[in-house]
Write an enzyme that holds these catalytic residues in place. Sequence first.
Site, PDB file in Angstrom:
ATOM      1  N   LYS A 173       0.858  -1.191   0.000  1.00  0.00           N
ATOM      2  CA  LYS A 173       0.000   0.000   0.000  1.00  0.00           C
ATOM      3  C   LYS A 173       0.886   1.229   0.000  1.00  0.00           C
ATOM      4  O   LYS A 173       1.604   1.495   0.953  1.00  0.00           O
ATOM      5  CB  LYS A 173      -0.928   0.045   1.215  1.00  0.00           C
ATOM      6  CG  LYS A 173      -1.962   1.161   1.060  1.00  0.00           C
ATOM      7  CD  LYS A 173      -2.700   1.469   2.331  1.00  0.00           C
ATOM      8  CE  LYS A 173      -2.094   2.588   3.137  1.00  0.00           C
ATOM      9  NZ  LYS A 173      -1.936   3.877   2.431  1.00  0.00           N
ATOM     10  N   GLU A 248       9.162   0.046  11.299  1.00  0.00           N
ATOM     11  CA  GLU A 248      10.233   1.058  11.222  1.00  0.00           C
ATOM     12  C   GLU A 248       9.544   2.406  11.426  1.00  0.00           C
ATOM     13  O   GLU A 248       8.815   2.867  10.561  1.00  0.00           O
ATOM     14  CB  GLU A 248      10.902   0.947   9.851  1.00  0.00           C
ATOM     15  CG  GLU A 248      12.304   1.490   9.846  1.00  0.00           C
ATOM     16  CD  GLU A 248      12.329   2.978   9.599  1.00  0.00           C
ATOM     17  OE1 GLU A 248      12.277   3.751  10.594  1.00  0.00           O
ATOM     18  OE2 GLU A 248      12.362   3.359   8.425  1.00  0.00           O
ATOM     19  N   CYS A 282      13.397   9.361   8.699  1.00  0.00           N
ATOM     20  CA  CYS A 282      13.260   8.657   9.979  1.00  0.00           C
ATOM     21  C   CYS A 282      14.534   8.759  10.800  1.00  0.00           C
ATOM     22  O   CYS A 282      14.486   8.743  12.013  1.00  0.00           O
ATOM     23  CB  CYS A 282      12.856   7.215   9.749  1.00  0.00           C
ATOM     24  SG  CYS A 282      13.831   6.426   8.501  1.00  0.00           S
ATOM     25  N   GLU A 380       8.879  13.610  17.624  1.00  0.00           N
ATOM     26  CA  GLU A 380       9.405  13.612  16.256  1.00  0.00           C
ATOM     27  C   GLU A 380       8.653  14.672  15.448  1.00  0.00           C
ATOM     28  O   GLU A 380       7.422  14.625  15.338  1.00  0.00           O
ATOM     29  CB  GLU A 380       9.231  12.242  15.607  1.00  0.00           C
ATOM     30  CG  GLU A 380       9.912  12.170  14.249  1.00  0.00           C
ATOM     31  CD  GLU A 380       9.736  10.820  13.553  1.00  0.00           C
ATOM     32  OE1 GLU A 380       8.671  10.210  13.688  1.00  0.00           O
ATOM     33  OE2 GLU A 380      10.677  10.399  12.864  1.00  0.00           O
TER      34      GLU A 380
HETATM   35  O1  TXE Z   1       2.092   8.566   9.173  1.00  0.00           O
HETATM   36  P1  TXE Z   1       1.278   7.243   9.284  1.00  0.00           P
HETATM   37  P2  TXE Z   1       1.525  10.019   9.111  1.00  0.00           P
HETATM   38  C1  TXE Z   1       5.921   9.926  11.794  1.00  0.00           C
HETATM   39  C2  TXE Z   1       6.218  11.395  11.722  1.00  0.00           C
HETATM   40  C3  TXE Z   1       4.935  11.965  11.213  1.00  0.00           C
HETATM   41  C4  TXE Z   1       3.935  11.086  11.911  1.00  0.00           C
HETATM   42  C5  TXE Z   1       2.582  10.996  11.276  1.00  0.00           C
HETATM   43  O2  TXE Z   1       6.503  11.900  12.999  1.00  0.00           O
HETATM   44  O3  TXE Z   1       4.789  13.309  11.557  1.00  0.00           O
HETATM   45  O4  TXE Z   1       4.526   9.808  11.903  1.00  0.00           O
HETATM   46  O5  TXE Z   1       2.685  10.792   9.888  1.00  0.00           O
HETATM   47  C6  TXE Z   1      -0.830   4.080   6.612  1.00  0.00           C
HETATM   48  N1  TXE Z   1      -3.718   0.676   9.127  1.00  0.00           N
HETATM   49  N2  TXE Z   1       6.384   9.235  10.635  1.00  0.00           N
HETATM   50  O6  TXE Z   1       0.270  10.209   9.883  1.00  0.00           O
HETATM   51  O7  TXE Z   1      -0.133   7.499   9.650  1.00  0.00           O
HETATM   52  C7  TXE Z   1      -0.911   5.367   5.847  1.00  0.00           C
HETATM   53  O8  TXE Z   1      -1.946   5.311   4.895  1.00  0.00           O
HETATM   54  C8  TXE Z   1      -2.787   0.498   8.184  1.00  0.00           C
HETATM   55  C9  TXE Z   1       7.681   8.622  10.702  1.00  0.00           C
HETATM   56  O9  TXE Z   1       1.421  10.361   7.696  1.00  0.00           O
HETATM   57  O10 TXE Z   1       2.052   6.338  10.134  1.00  0.00           O
HETATM   58  C10 TXE Z   1       0.492   5.452   5.253  1.00  0.00           C
HETATM   59  O11 TXE Z   1       0.570   4.635   4.093  1.00  0.00           O
HETATM   60  N3  TXE Z   1      -2.111   1.486   7.608  1.00  0.00           N
HETATM   61  C11 TXE Z   1       8.048   7.867   9.530  1.00  0.00           C
HETATM   62  C12 TXE Z   1       1.363   4.829   6.367  1.00  0.00           C
HETATM   63  O12 TXE Z   1       0.454   4.122   7.204  1.00  0.00           O
HETATM   64  C13 TXE Z   1      -2.362   2.737   8.016  1.00  0.00           C
HETATM   65  C14 TXE Z   1       7.355   8.015   8.290  1.00  0.00           C
HETATM   66  C15 TXE Z   1       2.135   5.850   7.207  1.00  0.00           C
HETATM   67  O13 TXE Z   1       1.237   6.756   7.752  1.00  0.00           O
HETATM   68  C16 TXE Z   1      -3.328   2.996   9.022  1.00  0.00           C
HETATM   69  C17 TXE Z   1       6.056   8.609   8.372  1.00  0.00           C
HETATM   70  C18 TXE Z   1      -4.013   1.892   9.593  1.00  0.00           C
HETATM   71  N4  TXE Z   1      -4.931   2.044  10.553  1.00  0.00           N
HETATM   72  C19 TXE Z   1       5.627   9.208   9.510  1.00  0.00           C
HETATM   73  N5  TXE Z   1      -3.353   4.339   9.232  1.00  0.00           N
HETATM   74  C20 TXE Z   1       9.333   7.167   9.364  1.00  0.00           C
HETATM   75  N6  TXE Z   1       9.574   6.054  10.035  1.00  0.00           N
HETATM   76  O14 TXE Z   1      10.146   7.525   8.532  1.00  0.00           O
HETATM   77  C21 TXE Z   1      -2.441   4.895   8.386  1.00  0.00           C
HETATM   78  N7  TXE Z   1      -1.860   3.929   7.646  1.00  0.00           N
END
Ligand code: TXE
Length: 488
Positions: A173, A248, A282, A380
Amino acid sequence: MEQFQHYIGGAFSEGTARFESRNPATGEVWAMMPEAQAEDVNAAVEAAHAAFRSPDWAGLSATARGKLLYRLADLIAENAEVLARLETRDTGKIIRETSAQVAYVAEYYRYYAGLADKIEGAHLPIDKPDMEVWLRREPVGVVAAIVPWNSQLFLSAVKIGPALAAGCTMVLKASEDGPAPMLEFARIFDRAGFPPGVLNVVTGFGSDCGAVLTSHPKVSHVAFTGGPGTARAVVRNSAENLASTSLELGGKSPFIVFADADLDSAVNAQVSGIFAATGQSCVAGSRLLVEHAIKDAFLERLKDKAEAVVIGPPDDMSTEVGPLCTRAQVDRAADLVARSVAMGARLVTGGQALDRAGTYFPPTIVDCTDTPDAPCLTEEVFGPVLSVQSFETEAEAVELANATEYGLASGVFTRDLTRAHRMVRAIDAGIVWINTYRAVSPIAPFGGHGLSGHGREGGLQAALDYTKVKSVWLRTSDDPIPDPFVMR
Ligand code: TXE
């Protein structure tokens, strides 16, 4: 208006619904994306499940799987420019980085192509004279992979490469924020010659499409990159099926500078650590811990560099800091800085969204030495915001470095070799970079612990994590089996 499609079972489809994608540099809608609903996700998992059992994939030798991955790597290298341009356009990540990164992504696929036929089982020196016992490593099954917007081609390569090398099949996804590079990647993947259904690519919103995918009973493993809050939901979903997970989740990584360090290098590495990728990384070195004796001088040099950074459109090769991916990320960065300053933290530079079209936030430095609870120091930000603290002793540096629930990366700048070794032992993180920062390779495992998640991506271990071990017992004696009521 450009149109993108899902890739399910080796065929491209519009999906049952669609949503708009905005160019972060201008704020304008430039493409329509398919929005996966439960029926699309179910179809993708069924396709992956069927492919997992089909002789076309399950019957391939590991060497043949490796050859397909080599072909994919070549196609990525040939199409690197198109992929880089799309990633830049849909996510705002600067072209300078996407073009270098996509070219390197091909190397990740090459690494796992070569590894495919080196994932070995074992023969055990079993303690019974009439038995031969060996271990087979078999693929875990259907893998659900979920990636965020910030480096999708890279973050998916460290999942797709090892999972396919191990013989799994997948549903990926893409992030709803900037999915274009992954949907284009699917078109390229389609030309590599894998059997249909081995990799399926959809996009859509987390709460519906992501939740259906991660709780699907035919998914055996969930490989997730994103925030810790979402990770908890993903783990709860995967509990439905007791699927294994690798997570991660980013970090709040310390960047430690001792007074004896090569300060030119340290300043440049700190700039790279927090302002490259506009801080949406990250491993961002988002907490500068600097020895008190050099704090003022170091901060002054850093401030000069931060203010000289070229902020501009991401598709311009001279741009160093582009827009953040979404308005929500800009608001989050601005809010965390404002709340920190209200608590008494000192704003050194930046701090407010730029007054121009697009989602631009400038390089920002906040001195949190007297405000250890400032939210930009503890949370973060995922933007170009650096928090600063200072220390007097090595022990204090270690204490500050480990004062976080995250545990992904860290950087240590010193010319003292013995101290560097002590710091490696003392720092609680999955990666320690010494006198360098933000270096990655397919050969080196990558990952953290605590709020940074668990499991490793990259390296041999990542491929092993997509396998399950089967113990095989063969009795070599022709004598009748002895006492059936005693365990052998
Ligand atoms: O990430 P999400 P968000 C951190 C960073 C950022 C915060 C929020 O601090 O400000 O997270 O970002 C999918 N079931 N990082 O809200 O929600 C979503 O569609 C399954 C750190 O955008 O974690 C997307 O594809 N999947 C980081 C993915 O999860 C779900 C990178 C990431 O989104 C879901 C990103 C659910 N219930 C954010 N809800 C790093 N490690 O680099 C959402 N998603």
